[in-house]
Structures are given as structure tokens and as C-alpha cells.
Scaffold this active site. Structure first.
Site, mmCIF file in Angstrom:
data_model
loop_
_atom_site.group_PDB
_atom_site.id
_atom_site.type_symbol
_atom_site.label_atom_id
_atom_site.label_comp_id
_atom_site.label_asym_id
_atom_site.label_seq_id
_atom_site.Cartn_x
_atom_site.Cartn_y
_atom_site.Cartn_z
ATOM 1 N N ARG A 196 11.714 -5.284 5.350
ATOM 2 C CA ARG A 196 11.552 -3.828 4.958
ATOM 3 C C ARG A 196 12.340 -2.978 5.837
ATOM 4 O O ARG A 196 12.615 -3.239 6.936
ATOM 5 C CB ARG A 196 10.132 -3.548 5.242
ATOM 6 C CG ARG A 196 9.820 -2.223 5.090
ATOM 7 C CD ARG A 196 8.334 -1.503 5.335
ATOM 8 N NE ARG A 196 7.739 -2.258 6.177
ATOM 9 C CZ ARG A 196 6.407 -2.239 6.199
ATOM 10 N NH1 ARG A 196 5.688 -1.644 5.203
ATOM 11 N NH2 ARG A 196 5.852 -3.133 7.176
ATOM 12 N N ARG A 233 -0.575 -8.685 13.509
ATOM 13 C CA ARG A 233 -1.114 -7.577 12.623
ATOM 14 C C ARG A 233 -2.050 -8.482 11.578
ATOM 15 O O ARG A 233 -2.951 -7.980 11.012
ATOM 16 C CB ARG A 233 0.212 -6.914 11.652
ATOM 17 C CG ARG A 233 0.378 -5.854 12.713
ATOM 18 C CD ARG A 233 1.899 -5.537 12.416
ATOM 19 N NE ARG A 233 2.103 -4.636 11.074
ATOM 20 C CZ ARG A 233 3.093 -4.633 10.319
ATOM 21 N NH1 ARG A 233 4.271 -5.051 10.837
ATOM 22 N NH2 ARG A 233 2.892 -3.955 9.177
ATOM 23 N N LYS A 254 0.635 -1.069 0.169
ATOM 24 C CA LYS A 254 0.017 -0.099 -0.029
ATOM 25 C C LYS A 254 0.983 1.156 0.126
ATOM 26 O O LYS A 254 0.773 2.132 -0.769
ATOM 27 C CB LYS A 254 -0.734 0.148 1.216
ATOM 28 C CG LYS A 254 -1.903 -1.169 1.264
ATOM 29 C CD LYS A 254 -2.639 -0.912 2.752
ATOM 30 C CE LYS A 254 -2.026 -1.375 3.864
ATOM 31 N NZ LYS A 254 -1.217 -2.428 4.176
ATOM 32 N N ARG A 309 11.238 -0.943 11.477
ATOM 33 C CA ARG A 309 10.142 -0.790 12.381
ATOM 34 C C ARG A 309 9.875 -1.550 13.492
ATOM 35 O O ARG A 309 10.148 -2.981 13.119
ATOM 36 C CB ARG A 309 8.861 -0.915 11.291
ATOM 37 C CG ARG A 309 8.462 0.593 10.562
ATOM 38 C CD ARG A 309 7.425 0.483 9.524
ATOM 39 N NE ARG A 309 6.121 -0.175 10.220
ATOM 40 C CZ ARG A 309 4.879 -0.259 9.271
ATOM 41 N NH1 ARG A 309 5.016 0.223 8.227
ATOM 42 N NH2 ARG A 309 3.993 -1.071 9.843
ATOM 43 N N ARG A 315 -9.714 0.861 8.501
ATOM 44 C CA ARG A 315 -9.333 -0.454 9.021
ATOM 45 C C ARG A 315 -10.480 -1.326 9.893
ATOM 46 O O ARG A 315 -10.132 -2.364 10.290
ATOM 47 C CB ARG A 315 -8.003 -0.400 9.802
ATOM 48 C CG ARG A 315 -6.640 -0.905 9.406
ATOM 49 C CD ARG A 315 -5.849 -0.541 10.448
ATOM 50 N NE ARG A 315 -4.526 -1.367 10.111
ATOM 51 C CZ ARG A 315 -3.511 -0.888 9.340
ATOM 52 N NH1 ARG A 315 -3.515 0.411 8.897
ATOM 53 N NH2 ARG A 315 -2.474 -1.474 9.239
HETATM 54 P P1 AP5 Z 1 4.952 -1.589 1.664
HETATM 55 O O1 AP5 Z 1 4.585 -0.698 0.603
HETATM 56 O O2 AP5 Z 1 5.595 -1.111 2.889
HETATM 57 O O3 AP5 Z 1 3.547 -2.431 2.445
HETATM 58 P P2 AP5 Z 1 2.266 -1.819 3.241
HETATM 59 O O4 AP5 Z 1 0.969 -2.506 2.609
HETATM 60 O O5 AP5 Z 1 2.259 -0.364 3.238
HETATM 61 O O6 AP5 Z 1 2.452 -2.397 4.557
HETATM 62 P P3 AP5 Z 1 2.626 -1.964 5.927
HETATM 63 O O7 AP5 Z 1 3.173 -2.744 6.768
HETATM 64 O O8 AP5 Z 1 2.886 -0.325 6.215
HETATM 65 O O9 AP5 Z 1 0.844 -2.033 6.240
HETATM 66 P P4 AP5 Z 1 0.052 -2.093 7.490
HETATM 67 O O10 AP5 Z 1 -1.331 -1.794 7.297
HETATM 68 O O11 AP5 Z 1 0.507 -2.908 8.266
HETATM 69 O O12 AP5 Z 1 0.900 -0.817 8.660
HETATM 70 P P5 AP5 Z 1 0.265 0.586 8.878
HETATM 71 O O13 AP5 Z 1 1.805 1.510 8.752
HETATM 72 O O14 AP5 Z 1 -0.746 1.195 8.062
HETATM 73 O O15 AP5 Z 1 5.530 -2.872 1.216
HETATM 74 C C1 AP5 Z 1 6.108 -3.817 2.225
HETATM 75 C C2 AP5 Z 1 7.532 -4.174 1.959
HETATM 76 O O16 AP5 Z 1 7.443 -5.212 0.602
HETATM 77 C C3 AP5 Z 1 8.550 -3.230 1.462
HETATM 78 O O17 AP5 Z 1 9.876 -3.684 2.030
HETATM 79 C C4 AP5 Z 1 8.376 -3.122 -0.017
HETATM 80 O O18 AP5 Z 1 9.679 -2.768 -0.509
HETATM 81 C C5 AP5 Z 1 8.111 -4.551 -0.327
HETATM 82 N N1 AP5 Z 1 7.250 -4.617 -1.611
HETATM 83 C C6 AP5 Z 1 6.220 -3.641 -2.147
HETATM 84 N N2 AP5 Z 1 5.680 -4.033 -3.179
HETATM 85 C C7 AP5 Z 1 6.306 -5.162 -3.590
HETATM 86 C C8 AP5 Z 1 6.260 -5.966 -4.616
HETATM 87 N N3 AP5 Z 1 5.544 -5.866 -5.800
HETATM 88 N N4 AP5 Z 1 7.143 -7.087 -4.768
HETATM 89 C C9 AP5 Z 1 7.892 -7.277 -3.737
HETATM 90 N N5 AP5 Z 1 8.430 -6.659 -2.874
HETATM 91 C C10 AP5 Z 1 7.408 -5.418 -2.677
HETATM 92 O O19 AP5 Z 1 -0.095 0.418 10.276
HETATM 93 C C11 AP5 Z 1 1.066 0.268 11.452
HETATM 94 C C12 AP5 Z 1 0.167 0.000 12.671
HETATM 95 O O20 AP5 Z 1 -0.251 1.333 12.892
HETATM 96 C C13 AP5 Z 1 -0.971 -0.908 12.508
HETATM 97 O O21 AP5 Z 1 -0.584 -2.056 12.910
HETATM 98 C C14 AP5 Z 1 -1.943 -0.236 14.144
HETATM 99 O O22 AP5 Z 1 -1.306 -0.389 15.011
HETATM 100 C C15 AP5 Z 1 -1.681 1.228 13.676
HETATM 101 N N6 AP5 Z 1 -2.785 1.865 12.718
HETATM 102 C C16 AP5 Z 1 -2.780 2.479 11.542
HETATM 103 N N7 AP5 Z 1 -3.519 2.755 10.804
HETATM 104 C C17 AP5 Z 1 -4.775 2.426 11.564
HETATM 105 C C18 AP5 Z 1 -6.141 2.439 11.727
HETATM 106 N N8 AP5 Z 1 -6.695 2.867 10.575
HETATM 107 N N9 AP5 Z 1 -6.727 1.909 12.598
HETATM 108 C C19 AP5 Z 1 -6.141 1.383 13.829
HETATM 109 N N10 AP5 Z 1 -4.844 1.466 13.996
HETATM 110 C C20 AP5 Z 1 -4.122 1.522 12.760
#
Ligand code: AP5
Length: 209
Positions: free
Chosen positions: A129, A166, A16, A155, A90
């Protein structure tokens, strides 16, 4: 596509953030990532200890906290004409709150993109990552190696134990947001496996641009 409100959904590591950073430039809308906002608040020493604990262990932050963050962020001038919501909503409660916030502004979600990746790939994607703390650029030690001068951050929630939690939170709470947008008639599913550029092309096709 300028001026549209787009949601990016998908499990941890689906890509994402990687795709949002590419698309916001082309679509001329800001990326509104609740994860990034929460991490910036933590780095600035402004996040309550119980929220840090929830995040770092792989749990969700309470709905009212993230809804408040998004409501504030949407007041900023760059988000008035549209946004790319990354990692929000979410839960169905968050999705309903977002609809209400947009509706007050005479807007709606135009497209909700669900990026689909086989769960077996997600642990490796997240645990390896790394992010450059100066630029925010996302790297992967195997698939997208960082340049030697990057200042890398690992992270706190990218450990195998936290990622499993997660993934559980995604299955329990977030996967219900997909049928929510399906019912609204705005859901598009995109295969998130393949080169980053290939996935970007699929997303553009889903957006019709
Ligand atoms: P990346 O693009 O970083 O993936 P992502 O989908 O953004 O993953 P996240 O782990 O950031 O998502 P998340 O939803 O768990 O975390 P968030 O920060 O929102 O890619 C991942 C890896 O894969 C990278 O190394 C990249 O290089 C690689 N990659 C990408 N595309 C690729 C491809 N095509 N092929 C191969 N490799 C690839 O949330 C974190 C925490 O915050 C949550 O757990 C929660 O505690 C809190 N939080 C955030 N938002 C909320 C909410 N709305 N409600 C409640 N809690 C929340």
C-alpha cells in the site's frame, strides 16, 4: 442513508479506508478514522512517543485515548447527523463507549459492516500500500498503481513484522466486536475480495441503498 451512523470493521488491509472514502461522498456523512486522526497527530508532532511506538509496532493505542479522539470529533458540526466510523470501535470497551456517546445524542449504530478478506491476502495488500500525502488517496503498487506525480508515503506499520502483529491484535481484541454488533442485530458481512467497485456494490446492497 444520510444521517446514519455506520461502522466499518475488518482486519488490516480489508479495504475499510478505500471503501469509506468512496461511500462518504455518496452517503453525505464524514469518515471518522481513528487511524487517520492518529497519523495526522503524529505528523503534526502532537502524538506522545509511547503512542507512536504502539502504533508503529502494530499494537493498539489505549481505549481511553481513541474514545477521547472520537468523542471530540463527534462534536464537530459535520458529524452531528451521522458518521462512518472506520477502524473504531476496535474493542468491546470502545463499542460500548460509542453506544453511550450516540445514546446521549438520541442515536445508535444503524449498520455495522464487517468486510471479510482471507488472511492470506492481507500482508500483500498492506505491505504494497502507498498513500498520496497531498490527497490522502490510497493506492496499491500492484492492484491500484499510483500516478507518476503522486507523493507517496509508506506507512511505518506496513512492514511484514508490524502487519503480523496487527493481525494478532485483530484476532485477539477486535474480532470480538463482530458478535457484539451481531447481538445488537445490526451486523452485515460483506465479501471484500474482488474489484474495489464490486466490493462497493456489495456494501451498498448491505446498506440497502
Ligand atoms: P485499505 O483500504 O487501506 O485497508 P484498511 O482496511 O483501511 O487497512 P488499514 O491497514 O488502514 O486498517 P487498520 O485497521 O490496520 O489501520 P488503521 O489506520 O485503522 O486497503 C489496503 C490496501 O489494499 C491498499 O493498498 C488498497 O489499495 C488495497 N485494496 C483495497 N481494496 C482492495 C481490493 N478490493 N482488491 C485489491 N486491493 C485492494 O489503524 C492503524 C493503527 O492505529 C492501529 O494498528 C492502532 O495502533 C491504531 N489505532 C487506530 N484505531 C484504533 C482504535 N480504535 N483503537 C486502538 N488503536 C487504534
Amino acid at each position: 442513508m444520510g444521517g446514519k451512523n455506520i461502522v466499518f470493521m475488518g482486519p488490516p488491509g480489508a479495504g475499510k479506508g478505500t471503501q469509506a472514502k468512496i461511500l462518504t461522498e455518496k452517503l453525505n456523512v464524514p469518515q471518522l478514522s481513528t487511524g487517520d486522526i492518529l497519523r495526522a497527530s503524529k505528523a503534526a508532532g502532537k502524538l506522545a512517543p509511547e503512542l507512536i511506538k504502539a502504533m508503529d509496532s502494530g499494537g493498539l493505542v489505549p481505549d481511553e485515548v481513541v474514545i477521547g479522539l472520537i468523542d471530540d470529533r463527534m462534536q464537530q458540526p459535520d458529524a452531528v447527523n451521522g458518521a462512518l466510523f472506520d477502524g473504531f470501535p476496535r474493542t468491546v470497551v470502545q463499542a460500548e463507549a460509542l453506544n453511550a456517546m450516540l445514546s446521549k445524542r438520541g442515536k445508535r449504530i444503524d449498520v455495522a459492516i464487517a468486510i471479510e478478506v482471507d488472511p492470506s491476502l492481507l500482508i500483500e495488500r498492506t505491505v504494497l500500500r502507498r498513500t498520496d500525502k497531498r490527497t490522502g488517496q490510497i493506492y496499491h503498487l500492484k492492484y491500484n498503481p499510483p500516478p507518476p506525480d503522486a507523493e507517496l508515503v509508506h506507512r511505518a506499520d506496513d512492514t511484514e513484522v508490524a502487519v503480523k502483529k496487527r493481525l494478532d491484535a485483530y484476532a485477539r481484541d477486535t474480532s470480538a466486536v463482530i458478535p457484539f454488533y451481531e447481538k445488537e442485530g445490526v451486523l452485515k458481512r460483506v465479501d471484500g475480495v474482488g474489484d474495489v467497485g464490486e466490493v462497493t456494490k456489495r456494501i451498498f446492497a448491505a446498506l440497502g441503498v
